[in-house]
Design an enzyme around this catalytic site. Structure first.
Site, PDB file in Angstrom:
ATOM      1  N   GLY A 297       0.836  -1.206   0.000  1.00 23.64           N
ATOM      2  CA  GLY A 297       0.000   0.000   0.000  1.00 23.64           C
ATOM      3  C   GLY A 297       0.862   1.244   0.000  1.00 23.64           C
TER       4      GLY A 297
ATOM      5  N   ARG B 125     -26.132  13.916  17.277  1.00 25.91           N
ATOM      6  CA  ARG B 125     -25.900  12.542  16.822  1.00 25.91           C
ATOM      7  C   ARG B 125     -24.655  11.917  17.447  1.00 25.91           C
ATOM      8  NH1 ARG B 125     -26.705  13.936  10.419  1.00 25.91           N
ATOM      9  NH2 ARG B 125     -28.911  13.405  10.304  1.00 25.91           N
TER      10      ARG B 125
ATOM     11  N   GLN C 231      -6.758   8.680   4.231  1.00 24.18           N
ATOM     12  CA  GLN C 231      -5.690   8.731   5.232  1.00 24.18           C
ATOM     13  C   GLN C 231      -4.306   8.476   4.628  1.00 24.18           C
ATOM     14  OE1 GLN C 231      -7.354   6.461   8.999  1.00 24.18           O
ATOM     15  NE2 GLN C 231      -8.440   5.859   7.160  1.00 24.18           N
ATOM     16  N   ARG C 232      -4.282   7.922   3.432  1.00 20.22           N
ATOM     17  CA  ARG C 232      -2.991   7.601   2.811  1.00 20.22           C
ATOM     18  C   ARG C 232      -2.617   8.571   1.698  1.00 20.22           C
ATOM     19  NH1 ARG C 232      -3.506   1.403   1.760  1.00 20.22           N
ATOM     20  NH2 ARG C 232      -3.317   2.069  -0.393  1.00 20.22           N
TER      21      ARG C 232
ATOM     22  N   GLY D 201      -5.389   0.962   9.981  1.00 16.20           N
ATOM     23  CA  GLY D 201      -4.424   0.489  10.973  1.00 16.20           C
ATOM     24  C   GLY D 201      -4.355  -1.021  11.061  1.00 16.20           C
ATOM     25  N   ARG D 202      -5.183  -1.687  10.247  1.00 15.53           N
ATOM     26  CA  ARG D 202      -5.242  -3.147  10.261  1.00 15.53           C
ATOM     27  C   ARG D 202      -5.438  -3.683  11.675  1.00 15.53           C
ATOM     28  NH1 ARG D 202      -4.070  -5.478   5.284  1.00 15.53           N
ATOM     29  NH2 ARG D 202      -2.336  -4.448   4.265  1.00 15.53           N
TER      30      ARG D 202
ATOM     31  N   ARG E 121       0.576  -4.884  -5.158  1.00 14.60           N
ATOM     32  CA  ARG E 121       0.623  -5.909  -4.111  1.00 14.60           C
ATOM     33  C   ARG E 121       1.058  -7.255  -4.697  1.00 14.60           C
ATOM     34  NH1 ARG E 121      -0.733  -3.903   0.822  1.00 14.60           N
ATOM     35  NH2 ARG E 121      -2.417  -2.383   0.992  1.00 14.60           N
TER      36      ARG E 121
ATOM     37  N   ASP F  73       5.324  -4.837   6.305  1.00 13.75           N
ATOM     38  CA  ASP F  73       5.839  -6.120   6.809  1.00 13.75           C
ATOM     39  C   ASP F  73       5.765  -7.235   5.762  1.00 13.75           C
ATOM     40  OD1 ASP F  73       3.091  -5.891   7.134  1.00 13.75           O
ATOM     41  OD2 ASP F  73       3.018  -7.053   8.974  1.00 13.75           O
TER      42      ASP F  73
ATOM     43  N   THR G 258       4.652   2.227   6.495  1.00 11.52           N
ATOM     44  CA  THR G 258       3.227   1.986   6.646  1.00 11.52           C
ATOM     45  C   THR G 258       2.598   3.096   7.479  1.00 11.52           C
ATOM     46  OG1 THR G 258       1.495   0.548   7.524  1.00 11.52           O
ATOM     47  CG2 THR G 258       3.598   0.439   8.655  1.00 11.52           C
ATOM     48  N   ILE G 259       1.394   3.482   7.118  1.00  9.42           N
ATOM     49  CA  ILE G 259       0.686   4.436   7.981  1.00  9.42           C
ATOM     50  C   ILE G 259       0.295   3.757   9.295  1.00  9.42           C
ATOM     51  CG2 ILE G 259      -0.215   5.834   6.083  1.00  9.42           C
ATOM     52  CD1 ILE G 259      -2.978   4.457   6.618  1.00  9.42           C
ATOM     53  N   ASP G 260       0.306   2.405   9.324  1.00 12.98           N
ATOM     54  CA  ASP G 260      -0.191   1.672  10.500  1.00 12.98           C
ATOM     55  C   ASP G 260       0.760   1.766  11.703  1.00 12.98           C
ATOM     56  OD1 ASP G 260      -2.129   0.930   8.694  1.00 12.98           O
ATOM     57  OD2 ASP G 260      -1.380  -1.107   8.418  1.00 12.98           O
TER      58      ASP G 260
ATOM     59  N   ASP H   8       3.193  -0.113  12.721  1.00 12.88           N
ATOM     60  CA  ASP H   8       3.220  -1.341  13.519  1.00 12.88           C
ATOM     61  C   ASP H   8       4.393  -2.266  13.193  1.00 12.88           C
ATOM     62  OD1 ASP H   8       2.417  -2.086  11.019  1.00 12.88           O
ATOM     63  OD2 ASP H   8       0.609  -3.140  11.633  1.00 12.88           O
TER      64      ASP H   8
ATOM     65  N   ARG I 274     -24.501   7.805  13.087  1.00 11.72           N
ATOM     66  CA  ARG I 274     -23.995   7.807  11.712  1.00 11.72           C
ATOM     67  C   ARG I 274     -22.573   7.250  11.700  1.00 11.72           C
ATOM     68  NH1 ARG I 274     -28.692   8.912  10.693  1.00 11.72           N
ATOM     69  NH2 ARG I 274     -29.386  10.577   9.277  1.00 11.72           N
TER      70      ARG I 274
ATOM     71  N   GLU J  65     -10.108  -0.137  12.278  1.00 14.27           N
ATOM     72  CA  GLU J  65     -10.790  -1.035  11.331  1.00 14.27           C
ATOM     73  C   GLU J  65     -10.657  -2.517  11.686  1.00 14.27           C
ATOM     74  OE1 GLU J  65      -8.918  -0.581   7.493  1.00 14.27           O
ATOM     75  OE2 GLU J  65      -6.943  -1.154   8.257  1.00 14.27           O
TER      76      GLU J  65
END
Ligand code: F6P
Length: 362
Positions: free
Chosen positions: A32, A183, A294-295, A191-192, A93, A124, A146-148, A150, A286, A243
């Site tokens: 990604g 609301r 985000q990417r 972030g997986r 990928r 990874d 990675t944005i994650d 991790d 909602r 997520e």
């Protein structure tokens, strides 16, 4: 003198003797995309050229290495790209061990261009394949991406700060519309299987509850906290969810598809959380799934600087013949760690950080 300082000194020496022939270094970006990729490419190319390398850009990740899709890279081509989102090399990928036979599939491209060292910028999954190629004899310098946030073996990954800023801006905006309409809004971030973006953006955006994959939650506790808040007269609530969390019991969805690395394609659990909240509270609820926004786009300043430092260090390590390594952040330093480290268990949000976030729930 530290090892890294020694490398810098040798780089300067080479800078004064540009005629030194270092060979050919390849560079690819795979998996990604992530804000800061172009800054890594620029950093690596400019330093590698100064050190005497020819640089070959490999297009679309491993796909380009397997099928000889390449482009020349030099200072002119990478000029001014550091602030652009995406990657000028493209990504995919594809994987040399899933879609090919490992090194033997890549060898024709490597020999055609005389590439003897390759800088691989990836997450990874990509770094695991890079490690396997390294074990087969290819000179690999990995750069974690990675944005994650991790990946094991590095304190932080570039792209993360940008993703957190984008998610925080979104939460700020969602809060005003939520308040206007009385609301609950459930905001889903990427972030997986790890909740780094959720925790940081949730703290920065003042979320009223944050759910992350690392820590189990009780939906009734979430509901009790939101109800108490609304009873106190507050007109709205923001719930941030990573997520990768499990849906509340009774709200399970169909299994997700997987990508080329075998990772589950996530997204949408916020809908199940929102349904469970609305069913139990009658608060109008909602959902906003932030997704790939985000990417995309320009990296924040700290990611531009970090990505540049990593790219420059990768070229330095290539010049030193330091291969089979990943360039990593350790405190204030950029260091080399064995590339195997990237395949270790990925980094989780620590309990203390989540406890800090919890202090502000409600
Ligand atoms: O690993 C980075 C990441 O953005 C995850 O946060 C997300 O789950 C995934 O990639 C999305 O991948 P794709 O772009 O293949 O949908």
């Amino acid at each position: 003198m530290t090892f890294y300082a020694a490398i810098v000194v040798s780089a300067l020496r080479n800078d004064q003797n540009k005629e030194i022939e270092m060979g050919v270094v390849g560079i690819l970006t795979a998996g990604g995309d992530c804000p800061g990729l172009n800054a890594v490419i620029r950093g690596a190319v400019c330093r590698a050229v100064d050190l005497g390398f020819d640089v070959v850009g490999i297009k679309d990740g491993w796909e380009g290495l397997m099928n000889d899709h390449t482009m020349p890279l030099n200072r002119e081509i990478v000029r001014g790209i550091f602030g652009k989102g995406g990657t000028i090399l493209g990504t995919s990928r594809m994987d040399p061990y899933v879609h090919g036979d490992g090194l033997s599939t890549c060898k024709p491209t490597l020999s055609r261009h005389g590439i003897d060292r390759i800088i691989v910028v990836g997450g990874d999954g990509t770094l695991r394949s890079a490690m396997r190629l390294s074990n087969e004899g290819l000179g690999v310098i990995g750069v974690p991406k990675t944005i994650d946030n991790d990946i094991a073996g590095t304190d932080i990954t570039f792209g993360f700060e940008t993703a957190v800023q984008i998610a925080t801006d979104a939460i700020d905006r969602l809060a005003t519309t939520a308040e206007a309409h009385n609301r609950v809004i459930v905001v889903e971030v990427m972030g997986r299987t790890k909740g780094w973006i959720a925790t940081h953006a949730g703290i920065a955006g003042g979320a009223h509850y944050i759910l992350v994959p690392e820590f189990e939650y009780d939906i009734d506790q979430v509901v009790a906290t939101l109800t108490e808040r609304h009873d106190l007269g507050h007109r709205y609530s923001i719930v941030v969810v990573g997520e990768g969390i499990s849906p509340p019991a009774g709200y399970e969805a169909d299994a997700n598809k997987t990508d080329a690395f075998g990772f589950e394609r996530l997204g949408g659990v916020a809908y199940q959380v929102a349904a469970a909240i609305e069913d139990r509270t009658n608060f109008e609820t909602r959902v906003s799934v932030l997704g790939h926004i985000q990417r995309g786009g320009t990296p924040v300043a700290s990611d531009r600087v970090l990505a540049t430092r990593l790219g420059v260090a990768a070229a330095d390590f290539a010049a030193e013949g330091q291969t089979g390594i990943m360039v990593a952040v350790k405190g204030p330093d950029i260091v080399a760690v064995p590339i195997e480290v990237a395949s270790e268990e990925i980094r989780s949000v620590p309990e203390e950080l989540y406890a800090t976030a919890k202090t502000f729930f409600g």
